[in-house]
Design an enzyme around this catalytic site. Structure first.
Site, PDB file in Angstrom:
ATOM      1  N   ARG A 110      -4.351   3.583   0.747  1.00 57.57           N
ATOM      2  CA  ARG A 110      -4.469   4.957   0.243  1.00 57.57           C
ATOM      3  C   ARG A 110      -3.328   5.752   0.856  1.00 57.57           C
ATOM      4  O   ARG A 110      -3.021   5.608   2.048  1.00 57.57           O
ATOM      5  CB  ARG A 110      -5.817   5.566   0.636  1.00 57.57           C
ATOM      6  CG  ARG A 110      -6.994   4.917  -0.075  1.00 57.57           C
ATOM      7  CD  ARG A 110      -8.295   5.580   0.309  1.00 57.57           C
ATOM      8  NE  ARG A 110      -8.302   6.985  -0.070  1.00 57.57           N
ATOM      9  CZ  ARG A 110      -8.775   7.970   0.688  1.00 57.57           C
ATOM     10  NH1 ARG A 110      -9.287   7.689   1.876  1.00 57.57           N
ATOM     11  NH2 ARG A 110      -8.738   9.210   0.280  1.00 57.57           N
ATOM     12  N   SER A 111      -2.746   6.599   0.055  1.00 54.72           N
ATOM     13  CA  SER A 111      -1.541   7.279   0.530  1.00 54.72           C
ATOM     14  C   SER A 111      -1.832   8.151   1.752  1.00 54.72           C
ATOM     15  O   SER A 111      -0.993   8.293   2.633  1.00 54.72           O
ATOM     16  CB  SER A 111      -0.927   8.123  -0.597  1.00 54.72           C
ATOM     17  OG  SER A 111      -1.802   9.159  -0.945  1.00 54.72           O
ATOM     18  N   SER A 112      -3.063   8.681   1.832  1.00 55.28           N
ATOM     19  CA  SER A 112      -3.396   9.540   2.978  1.00 55.28           C
ATOM     20  C   SER A 112      -3.319   8.754   4.282  1.00 55.28           C
ATOM     21  O   SER A 112      -2.902   9.266   5.314  1.00 55.28           O
ATOM     22  CB  SER A 112      -4.793  10.124   2.815  1.00 55.28           C
ATOM     23  OG  SER A 112      -4.853  10.870   1.629  1.00 55.28           O
ATOM     24  N   ARG A 115       0.423   7.654   5.112  1.00 57.42           N
ATOM     25  CA  ARG A 115       1.224   8.714   5.737  1.00 57.42           C
ATOM     26  C   ARG A 115       1.021   8.766   7.256  1.00 57.42           C
ATOM     27  O   ARG A 115       1.784   9.371   7.982  1.00 57.42           O
ATOM     28  CB  ARG A 115       0.849  10.071   5.130  1.00 57.42           C
ATOM     29  CG  ARG A 115       1.429  10.251   3.743  1.00 57.42           C
ATOM     30  CD  ARG A 115       0.683  11.327   2.989  1.00 57.42           C
ATOM     31  NE  ARG A 115       0.628  10.960   1.587  1.00 57.42           N
ATOM     32  CZ  ARG A 115       0.890  11.780   0.592  1.00 57.42           C
ATOM     33  NH1 ARG A 115       1.211  13.032   0.836  1.00 57.42           N
ATOM     34  NH2 ARG A 115       0.831  11.365  -0.643  1.00 57.42           N
ATOM     35  N   GLU A 137      -5.714  -6.761   5.871  1.00 60.25           N
ATOM     36  CA  GLU A 137      -4.859  -6.972   7.052  1.00 60.25           C
ATOM     37  C   GLU A 137      -4.352  -5.598   7.466  1.00 60.25           C
ATOM     38  O   GLU A 137      -3.380  -5.097   6.904  1.00 60.25           O
ATOM     39  CB  GLU A 137      -3.688  -7.904   6.734  1.00 60.25           C
ATOM     40  CG  GLU A 137      -4.093  -9.292   6.276  1.00 60.25           C
ATOM     41  CD  GLU A 137      -4.257  -9.396   4.770  1.00 60.25           C
ATOM     42  OE1 GLU A 137      -3.672  -8.579   4.032  1.00 60.25           O
ATOM     43  OE2 GLU A 137      -5.000 -10.290   4.325  1.00 60.25           O
ATOM     44  N   GLN A 156      -7.800   1.150  -1.942  1.00 59.46           N
ATOM     45  CA  GLN A 156      -8.220   1.306  -3.335  1.00 59.46           C
ATOM     46  C   GLN A 156      -7.932   0.023  -4.102  1.00 59.46           C
ATOM     47  O   GLN A 156      -6.992  -0.703  -3.772  1.00 59.46           O
ATOM     48  CB  GLN A 156      -7.525   2.500  -3.979  1.00 59.46           C
ATOM     49  CG  GLN A 156      -6.021   2.477  -3.856  1.00 59.46           C
ATOM     50  CD  GLN A 156      -5.384   3.786  -4.309  1.00 59.46           C
ATOM     51  OE1 GLN A 156      -5.964   4.516  -5.101  1.00 59.46           O
ATOM     52  NE2 GLN A 156      -4.181   4.063  -3.826  1.00 59.46           N
TER      53      GLN A 156
END
Lengths: 201, 478
Positions: A110-112, A115, A137, A156
């Site tokens: 997930r991009s959150s 980051r 992993e 996701q």
């Protein structure tokens, strides 16, 4: 191959014949526009770096035994795992999947989390017919330790149609059958393992 | 160098000084061990930490006062206490998450707490003995032994424990070798029964026995007179009196212990239904079925226990065409139970009981009072558990769960995406139904991989249903 959108996902989840099963989906909000969020399970496999300086998977004399360098850890729900920079742990999804014969899936971060430096999966393709929790992993490629809590949305699934539909998917002697936690590597069960690991035989 | 013996006062002084110092050191160690286990170990629930706190706080407060206000005459008692308390740490240590079937612990503990009116906490830990058992209650035991020390600050102790007055801690043990065999763990229902049955025994058994005692005594007396033990005729009356007294004591023990076990069986089957009976049948198969209570520490014969359980489960063993019961997924389990019924038509166990005056009288007493006792005990259960768990009322849902297991999916929810997590009882019933189906279809079913897969799916089912239930409590509206 086409990516399943929200409506498509719901159709796969609700159909009676060979449905996509993701269980349990705690919140309907986990189903996104073209992906399905999955949560972090509470079983982990961590490296016992204090025990070994080197591990040779294809060592000629030693038997392949990843348990020598790794161990299972269970963090009860409500507990936490701190992932330090540069560390890899094997984790798993909380949700158990049963993939139909006409879907394959990619596990994405997930991009959150990305980051913050968290990488979620590298071996991220799930074949049609797979059943079990997905081994993740997890590695922290950032510079600050990350606290992970079982149950959080960690990754996701992007589902794509597989054509033509497999009739008897994922049967037979698969290496990872219905896992309910992260599994230790079974490299040594590869069909061509002996050919290169022990060429004199 | 003075080699003369120490005088009495000198010896007493030496003894007290060394004893105090050594006890202080032991208590310090014990407090640290109890503290360390809380810091370094993970547990599936918070209960092991509660026991560790109980041990740690007790040791800490004894340590705090042993060098100052504890009188010398109490030192021996403190030494005995340390001997009692220290081994309790093993209950904490063995409950580490890696040692237990952790997926089922939380939901099982919640159900057991609920059944015992939410005031009891349960540590669930493995033991190398092949047995299920319950130990406790710890808090009241500690309170009792500490209250013997007049100087001990009980109020401070209570405040540090952060336990309410009527809260209690028990430890349920299960055979380590069966750790993942969650199907057998329905036996925990029997163990929690001990808490409720003990209350009944304390409140009612004495009175009930007293009202029956005269009749039992006259029959035993008659039997003894017909079978007078050998001895000097001069002491005949005395010998008879002694034999009667001994046999009365044995009869009461056999009746009390037999009643306890049979009532606990009843509670187990009340909470878990047929799966408790199935687990008892498998467990019983390991042993001889007809051993007299007198040869088995007053435990009732297995065949007798199974007969009682089967009688209680009778409503689940009858066909009911109107509701389509039993359906195909459950039929094999029901058929297996019917085999159990045939097994209990043999009455060797009863012949063994009847052949001895002690067991005959004890089991006459039991059969006269067990139904009334069971009624009183089940009335102690919370209202939600007042009715027994009946498979025929749940068979449609169980069938769905069986079908999930068959597809290699954990049996954690009724209908996929229904937001309806399955109860622990439903999950375990489905697991038993699945297992018996597989065995009925293929008698050689049961290799390690097949068992492993079943156990894994059921354990994952327990974990998911528990987490989903907790989620629903915290996020009721989505």
């Amino acid at each position: 191959m086409s990516t399943a959108t929200k409506k498509g996902l719901e159709k796969y989840l609700k159909r009676t014949s060979d449905p996509l099963i993701v269980t349990p989906i705690l919140s309907p909000r986990q189903i996104g526009e073209a992906s399905l969020d999955v949560r972090l399970g509470n079983q982990f496999i961590v490296f016992r770096t204090y025990k070994f300086g080197i591990f040779e998977p294809m060592g000629v004399s030693a038997k392949f035994e990843p348990r020598k360098i790794q161990e299972r850890q269970i963090i009860p729900f409500g507990g936490q795992l701190v992932l330090h920079p540069g560390v890899l742990v094997l984790a798993c999804t909380f949700e158990y999947l049963s993939m139909p014969g006409d879907l394959e899936c990619q596990v994405e971060g997930r991009s959150s989390w990305a980051r913050l430096g968290l990488q979620v999966a590298t071996a991220n393709s799930i074949e049609p017919g797979f059943k079990g929790v997905i081994t993740l992993e997890l590695s922290n490629v950032g510079t600050v330790p990350l606290t992970l809590v079982p149950g959080i949305r960690i990754a996701q699934l992007v589902l794509r149609t597989a054509v033509p539909k497999l009739k008897n998917p994922y049967l037979g002697n698969r290496k990872y059958r219905c896992p309910i936690g992260p599994e230790f590597s079974r490299l040594h069960e590869d069909y061509d393992w002996n050919i290169f690991s022990n060429p004199t035989q | 160098m003075n080699s003369s013996p120490l005088s009495r006062p000198d010896e007493a002084s030496w003894h007290e000084k060394v004893r105090r110092r050594e006890l202080f050191r032991c208590l310090d160690n014990l407090a640290r061990l109890a503290n360390n286990v809380q810091i370094t170990e993970d547990f599936a629930s918070k209960t092991p930490l509660k026991l560790a706190t109980l041990i740690g706080v007790t040791a800490e407060l004894l340590k705090k006062h042993i060098l100052t206000i504890a009188p010398s005459q109490d030192l021996e008692q403190i030494n005995t206490m340390i001997g009692f308390i220290t081994p309790h740490l093993r209950y904490v240590e063995r409950a580490r998450v890696a040692q237990t079937p952790w997926s089922i612990i939380q939901s099982a503990e919640e159900l057991l707490r609920f059944a015992s009116n939410s005031k009891s906490y349960f540590i669930i830990r493995p033991t190398w003995a092949y047995n299920y058992s319950i130990i406790g209650e710890f808090v009241s035991f500690y309170r009792e032994i500490l209250s013997c020390l007049a100087w001990f600050p009980l109020d401070e102790w209570k405040a540090k424990l952060e336990l309410n007055n009527d809260e209690s801690i028990y430890c349920i043990s299960f055979p380590r070798i069966e750790r993942d065999n969650c199907l057998l763990h329905v036996n925990w229902g029997h163990e929690v029964g001990h808490i409720l049955v003990e209350r009944w025994i304390n409140d009612y058994f004495g009175t009930l026995w007293a009202t029956n005692e005269a009749g039992i005594k006259s029959r035993i007396e008659e039997h003894v007179k017909q079978n007078i033990p050998p001895g000097d005729p001069l002491f005949k009356e005395l010998v008879i009196q002694e034999a009667v007294a001994n046999q009365m004591r044995s009869t009461m023990e056999a009746a009390r212990h037999g009643l306890v076990e049979l009532l606990c069986d009843r509670i187990g089957v009340h909470i878990f239904g047929l799966s408790a009976l199935a687990a008892s049948m498998e467990f019983a198969a390991r042993f001889a079925l007809d051993v007299s209570p007198l040869q088995s520490s007053n435990y009732p014969p297995w065949r007798y226990r199974l007969r009682m359980l089967l009688q209680h489960c009778a409503p689940d063993l009858n066909d009911n065409k109107e509701i389509g019961y039993p359906n195909a997924d459950i039929r094999a389990l029901i058929e297996w139970m019917r085999t159990g019924q045939r097994l209990t038509q043999t009455r060797i166990d009863i012949q063994n009981i009847e052949s001895n005056v002690i067991t005959r009288e004890a089991y006459n007493f039991i059969s006269s009072h067990i139904d009334g006792a069971a009624q009183t005990i089940t009335s102690m259960l919370p209202i939600e558990l007042a009715r027994p768990y009946r498979l025929h009322e749940r068979h449609v849902f169980i069938s769905q769960l069986v079908s999930r297991i068959r597809k290699g999916v954990p049996p954690n929810e009724i209908c996929h995406l229904s937001d309806n997590p399955a109860s622990l009882q439903d999950i375990l019933s489905a697991a038993w139904a699945f297992k018996m189906n597989e065995i009925a279809e293929n008698p050689s079913w049961g290799n390690p991989n097949e068992y492993d897969l079943l156990f894994r799916l059921v354990l994952k089912g327990c974990e998911c249903s528990y987490v989903q239930s907790e989620w629903k409590k915290r996020h009721p509206i989505e």
